[in-house]
Design an enzyme around this catalytic site. Structure first.
Site, PDB file in Angstrom:
ATOM      1  N   ASN A   8      74.347 -11.360  20.221  1.00  0.00           N
ATOM      2  CA  ASN A   8      73.494 -12.004  19.956  1.00  0.00           C
ATOM      3  C   ASN A   8      71.817 -11.694  20.199  1.00  0.00           C
ATOM      4  OD1 ASN A   8      71.372 -14.637  19.256  1.00  0.00           O
ATOM      5  ND2 ASN A   8      72.150 -15.966  20.202  1.00  0.00           N
ATOM      6  N   LYS A  10      68.996 -12.733  19.091  1.00  0.00           N
ATOM      7  CA  LYS A  10      68.000 -14.090  19.367  1.00  0.00           C
ATOM      8  C   LYS A  10      66.770 -13.729  18.612  1.00  0.00           C
ATOM      9  CE  LYS A  10      70.054 -16.163  23.572  1.00  0.00           C
ATOM     10  NZ  LYS A  10      70.237 -16.665  24.595  1.00  0.00           N
ATOM     11  N   HIS A  91      73.995 -22.617  18.240  1.00  0.00           N
ATOM     12  CA  HIS A  91      73.735 -22.016  19.418  1.00  0.00           C
ATOM     13  C   HIS A  91      73.061 -22.961  20.237  1.00  0.00           C
ATOM     14  CE1 HIS A  91      71.669 -19.977  22.536  1.00  0.00           C
ATOM     15  NE2 HIS A  91      72.887 -18.877  22.309  1.00  0.00           N
ATOM     16  N   GLU A  93      70.133 -23.055  21.819  1.00  0.00           N
ATOM     17  CA  GLU A  93      69.082 -22.874  21.933  1.00  0.00           C
ATOM     18  C   GLU A  93      68.438 -24.017  20.635  1.00  0.00           C
ATOM     19  OE1 GLU A  93      68.465 -18.813  22.114  1.00  0.00           O
ATOM     20  OE2 GLU A  93      68.980 -18.667  24.528  1.00  0.00           O
ATOM     21  N   GLU A 162      79.983 -21.538  25.879  1.00  0.00           N
ATOM     22  CA  GLU A 162      78.548 -20.817  26.250  1.00  0.00           C
ATOM     23  C   GLU A 162      77.524 -22.378  26.651  1.00  0.00           C
ATOM     24  OE1 GLU A 162      76.572 -17.213  24.257  1.00  0.00           O
ATOM     25  OE2 GLU A 162      75.606 -18.872  23.363  1.00  0.00           O
ATOM     26  N   GLY A 168      71.217 -16.876  29.929  1.00  0.00           N
ATOM     27  CA  GLY A 168      70.126 -16.060  30.374  1.00  0.00           C
ATOM     28  C   GLY A 168      69.668 -16.396  32.189  1.00  0.00           C
ATOM     29  N   SER A 207      75.299 -14.890  30.045  1.00  0.00           N
ATOM     30  CA  SER A 207      75.343 -14.272  31.676  1.00  0.00           C
ATOM     31  C   SER A 207      76.292 -12.800  31.434  1.00  0.00           C
ATOM     32  CB  SER A 207      74.854 -14.905  32.736  1.00  0.00           C
ATOM     33  OG  SER A 207      73.414 -15.427  32.843  1.00  0.00           O
TER      34      SER A 207
HETATM   35  P1  13P Z   1      72.778 -13.797  27.971  1.00  0.00           P
HETATM   36  O1  13P Z   1      73.724 -13.026  27.486  1.00  0.00           O
HETATM   37  O2  13P Z   1      71.629 -13.265  27.853  1.00  0.00           O
HETATM   38  O3  13P Z   1      72.756 -14.575  28.669  1.00  0.00           O
HETATM   39  O4  13P Z   1      72.527 -14.613  26.338  1.00  0.00           O
HETATM   40  C1  13P Z   1      74.099 -15.668  25.770  1.00  0.00           C
HETATM   41  C2  13P Z   1      73.688 -16.294  24.850  1.00  0.00           C
HETATM   42  O5  13P Z   1      72.944 -17.618  24.189  1.00  0.00           O
HETATM   43  C3  13P Z   1      74.696 -15.666  24.062  1.00  0.00           C
HETATM   44  O6  13P Z   1      74.714 -16.533  22.193  1.00  0.00           O
END
Ligand code: 13P
Length: 254
Positions: A8, A10, A91, A93, A162, A168, A207
């Protein structure tokens, strides 16, 4: 079932990253033990499809309607036409930044399936819920309300667990916590969809890095990974893919 490793991007990436990724990943795809999916920003789906024909691509969101006056949104059928076969939905976010409810995510999943896209529906608890012992209740509540009734029907959708606090942050749940949550998700899927539930892969995200991918991907009921930051570096993304076991574990609690 082969494991699935999904990147992803983003709101990151550009044409230079598309070219770099294509150069490094193309030669390796055929020899990987897992399936790869890359989910770049929507504007990069078509260039990535042209540059890297060997792997599946996905969007990061879609609207619940096929067309209309929805400035700034994108329809599932548009992602499909650009070359996507998957779409990430719900997601954390998007739930946080755009106030997406479980019902909205469910409507998007219906639209995605209608357009021939495989939905990747994300669920995950926040740090407070985990601290208060409500992680499982939160995740199972999201799951129940975010998945449409035909989610497990062929071609089955994908669930991504997640934990919001692991995204992150460099922090991950313990192996026991991941196993417990994936087992609870599997049990809930079986209770709702019966035997068809076993066609739904349950991915872990938050992560995932080359250094911990092997430990995560070999846990029971982990069907792959949803990778954020590490998917922006071809070598790291491939190292995570290399950590996927040759044959995914059969569904089951252990
Ligand atoms: P990270 O791998 O950067 O922690 O992000 C995970 C994520 O949100 C994937 O959709």
């Amino acid at each position: 079932m082969r494991q699935i490793v999904i990147g992803n991007w983003k709101m990151n990436g550009n044409l230079a990253l598309v070219e770099a990724m294509a150069r490094e990943v193309y030669a390796r795809v055929a020899s990987l033990a897992c399936d790869l999916v890359l989910c770049p920003p929507a504007t990069l789906i078509a260039p990535l499809a042209a540059a890297l024909p060997g792997i599946a691509l996905g969007g990061q969101d879609c609207h619940a309607r096929p067309a209309g006056a929805h400035t700034g949104d994108i329809a599932a059928v548009m992602l499909r036409e650009a070359g996507a076969s998957h779409v990430i939905l719900g997601h954390s976010e998007r739930r946080a930044d755009h106030g997406e409810s479980d019902a909205a995510v469910c409507a998007k999943a219906v639209a995605a399936r209608g357009a021939g896209l495989r939905p990747i529906v994300c669920v995950g608890e926040g740090e407070g819920a985990r601290a208060e012992g409500r992680a499982e209740a939160v995740v199972l509540g999201q799951l129940a309300a975010s998945l449409p009734d035909d989610f497990a029907t062929d071609p089955a959708g994908i669930v991504a667990y997640e934990p919001v606090w692991a995204i992150g942050s460099g922090r991950t749940p313990t192996p026991d916590e991941i196993v417990a949550m994936h087992g609870a998700i599997r049990a809930a899927l079986r209770a709702r969809f019966g035997g068809a539930a076993d066609a739904v892969p349950i991915l872990y995200g938050g992560s995932v890095k080359p250094g911990n991918a092997g430990a995560v991907l070999t846990l029971p009921e982990v069907g792959g990974a949803l990778v954020g930051g590490a998917s922006l570096v071809a070598g790291d993304f491939l190292a995570i893919a290399d950590a996927a076991p040759a044959l995914g574990r059969a569904p089951g609690r252990g």
